[in-house]
Design a protein around this motif. Structure first.
Motif, PDB file in Angstrom:
ATOM      1  N   ALA A 218       0.843  -1.207   0.000  1.00  6.49           N
ATOM      2  CA  ALA A 218       0.000   0.000   0.000  1.00  6.49           C
ATOM      3  C   ALA A 218       0.870   1.246   0.000  1.00  6.49           C
ATOM      4  CB  ALA A 218      -0.909  -0.008   1.228  1.00  6.49           C
ATOM      5  N   TRP A 219       1.923   1.201   0.786  1.00  4.33           N
ATOM      6  CA  TRP A 219       2.841   2.344   0.879  1.00  4.33           C
ATOM      7  C   TRP A 219       3.504   2.597  -0.482  1.00  4.33           C
ATOM      8  CZ3 TRP A 219       8.253   2.732   0.502  1.00  4.33           C
ATOM      9  CH2 TRP A 219       8.812   3.917   1.022  1.00  4.33           C
ATOM     10  N   THR A 220       3.913   1.507  -1.145  1.00  2.00           N
ATOM     11  CA  THR A 220       4.556   1.647  -2.462  1.00  2.00           C
ATOM     12  C   THR A 220       3.565   2.194  -3.488  1.00  2.00           C
ATOM     13  OG1 THR A 220       5.887  -0.278  -1.876  1.00  2.00           O
ATOM     14  CG2 THR A 220       5.961   0.416  -4.163  1.00  2.00           C
ATOM     15  N   VAL A 221       2.351   1.642  -3.469  1.00  2.00           N
ATOM     16  CA  VAL A 221       1.317   2.127  -4.409  1.00  2.00           C
ATOM     17  C   VAL A 221       1.096   3.624  -4.208  1.00  2.00           C
ATOM     18  CG1 VAL A 221      -1.185   2.071  -4.838  1.00  2.00           C
ATOM     19  CG2 VAL A 221       0.114  -0.055  -4.753  1.00  2.00           C
ATOM     20  N   GLN A 222       1.043   4.052  -2.940  1.00  2.00           N
ATOM     21  CA  GLN A 222       0.794   5.473  -2.660  1.00  2.00           C
ATOM     22  C   GLN A 222       1.928   6.349  -3.210  1.00  2.00           C
ATOM     23  OE1 GLN A 222       0.408   6.650   1.478  1.00  2.00           O
ATOM     24  NE2 GLN A 222      -1.553   7.591   0.998  1.00  2.00           N
ATOM     25  N   ARG A 223       3.171   5.903  -3.023  1.00  2.00           N
ATOM     26  CA  ARG A 223       4.307   6.718  -3.482  1.00  2.00           C
ATOM     27  C   ARG A 223       4.434   6.711  -5.009  1.00  2.00           C
ATOM     28  NH1 ARG A 223       3.416   6.716   1.393  1.00  2.00           N
ATOM     29  NH2 ARG A 223       4.558   8.241   2.598  1.00  2.00           N
ATOM     30  N   VAL A 224       4.296   5.523  -5.611  1.00  2.00           N
ATOM     31  CA  VAL A 224       4.438   5.434  -7.071  1.00  2.00           C
ATOM     32  C   VAL A 224       3.315   6.217  -7.747  1.00  2.00           C
ATOM     33  CG1 VAL A 224       4.366   3.840  -9.039  1.00  2.00           C
ATOM     34  CG2 VAL A 224       5.702   3.263  -7.007  1.00  2.00           C
ATOM     35  N   SER A 225       2.081   6.068  -7.226  1.00  2.00           N
ATOM     36  CA  SER A 225       0.958   6.789  -7.830  1.00  2.00           C
ATOM     37  C   SER A 225       1.154   8.298  -7.676  1.00  2.00           C
ATOM     38  CB  SER A 225      -0.377   6.343  -7.228  1.00  2.00           C
ATOM     39  OG  SER A 225      -0.394   6.607  -5.847  1.00  2.00           O
ATOM     40  N   ALA A 226       1.688   8.732  -6.517  1.00  2.00           N
ATOM     41  CA  ALA A 226       1.928  10.166  -6.304  1.00  2.00           C
ATOM     42  C   ALA A 226       2.933  10.691  -7.321  1.00  2.00           C
ATOM     43  CB  ALA A 226       2.438  10.409  -4.885  1.00  2.00           C
ATOM     44  N   ALA A 227       3.968   9.909  -7.585  1.00  2.00           N
ATOM     45  CA  ALA A 227       4.984  10.342  -8.559  1.00  2.00           C
ATOM     46  C   ALA A 227       4.357  10.465  -9.945  1.00  2.00           C
ATOM     47  CB  ALA A 227       6.145   9.344  -8.567  1.00  2.00           C
ATOM     48  N   TYR A 228       3.532   9.477 -10.321  1.00  2.00           N
ATOM     49  CA  TYR A 228       2.899   9.544 -11.637  1.00  2.00           C
ATOM     50  C   TYR A 228       1.913  10.715 -11.720  1.00  2.00           C
ATOM     51  CZ  TYR A 228       0.489   8.367 -15.916  1.00  2.00           C
ATOM     52  OH  TYR A 228      -0.050   8.448 -17.174  1.00  2.00           O
TER      53      TYR A 228
END
Lengths: 110, 231
Positions: free
Chosen positions: A10-20
């Motif tokens: 979940a943490w990774t999804v949040q960071r990767v999605s924020a970058a995109y």
């Protein structure tokens, strides 16, 4: 078995999605600024042009995933009774899924 | 100096209240703990913990004018009056400024705060290079005073399941230890919705640590180690 959207994932999804989201927003704003003023027809042609439709869909998918992780965090922090929490998370999931489907429909039909 | 101190005696049946005290610090009394000891001479019903008196044992952690800190290393001259003293937030109060640390130490024990190495013991000791030893700097110095954990909003919201900054700093201390053979197990233990990932990087922990440590940085390091472990 680990849940797909908990802990590190979940943490990774949040960071990767924020970058995109940031990348897409900057790109879209720059494109609109360069082609200003732009008519509705030009804007529509741009959004539906090759690759752009998929990139926009990905933007909304990232936005919804980001929202899900963030809202789920708030619910985990503040809604303690298990039944109420499950109901709130269910309503959230349904709401976000409906938003996603609606957005996909708009983009496919455009 | 004027003091307002949280008073609560569960045996009396009375509700908690703030009690005012006046005290003129004597010669050589520079720290808040000195004043508390003098106040205790005046009113021996006032309860607080203390031991080493020099910021090493972590016993006298409390909320001082709204910030967690150690009474023994807090200069009286730095405090605005009335000096308001409360027990550590979110910890169950036993009496006055004495809190129940059971849950805090349960979280600490959960991270297995010891080197796990099932290999046969060497003849002398398990050696580290200076670089490996340097990995522990900023981690091993934690005195478990609970100032950070008691000042963490994520801990206030989920005290039973979120381990809190102190336990997580200690977790990183053993993940970073070259002599430990349980890194994978440690990372997998922390990878759930609550134990580590309730941390929202509010950074109150780093702000109040009386030893100048950075639990938030330690939590970030665990996340990065997890990411590498997962990949």
């Amino acid at each position: 078995m680990k849940s797909v959207l908990t802990g590190l994932r979940a943490w990774t999804v949040q960071r990767v999605s924020a970058a995109y989201l940031l990348f897409f927003l900057l790109f879209a704003l720059a494109w609109v600024a360069v082609h200003h003023p732009m008519s509705e027809a030009q804007w529509r042609a741009w959004v539906t042009s090759g690759g752009m439709r998929e990139a926009t869909m990905l933007f909304f998918a990232a936005l919804l995933a980001h929202m899900w992780v963030g809202l789920r965090d708030v619910v985990l922090d503040y809604v303690k009774p298990l039944l109420v929490r499950t109901a709130v998370l269910g309503v959230l999931a349904l709401g976000l899924a409906a938003l996603g489907s609606w957005t996909a429909l708009i983009l496919i039909r455009a | 100096m004027q003091f307002l101190i949280y008073r609560y005696d569960p045996q009396s049946g009375a509700r908690p209240h703030m009690q005012a005290y006046d005290l003129a610090p004597g010669h050589g009394e520079h720290m808040l703990l000195d004043a508390l000891i003098r106040l205790h001479e005046q009113d021996d019903s006032l309860a607080f913990r203390r031991s080493c008196r020099e910021g090493v044992c972590g016993s006298d952690a409390m909320n001082i004018n709204g910030r967690n800190g150690l009474a023994c290393v807090t200069p009286l001259a730095s405090l605005k009056e009335p000096v308001t003293l409360r027990p550590l937030p979110s910890f169950p109060v036993i009496r006055d400024l004495v809190v129940d640390m059971t849950r805090f130490f349960r979280h600490y024990h959960a991270i297995r705060p010891y080197v796990v190495d099932d290999d046969p013991p060497p003849e002398r000791e398990r050696l580290q290079t200076p670089a490996e030893r340097a990995e522990l700097d900023g981690l091993y110095e934690c005195i478990l005073c609970a100032c950070c954990t008691g000042f963490c909003p994520s801990y206030w919201w989920n005290p039973e399941r979120y381990l809190g900054p102190a336990a997580l700093l200690q977790a990183m201390r053993f993940i970073a230890d070259s002599r430990d053979h349980a890194t994978g197990e440690r990372l997998e233990f922390l990878d759930d919705a609550y134990r580590l990932f309730r941390c929202r990087s509010i950074m109150n922990c780093t702000e109040v640590c009386p030893k100048g440590l950075n639990p938030n940085r330690a939590i970030d390091r665990i996340r990065m180690r997890m990411l590498k472990h997962e990949v």
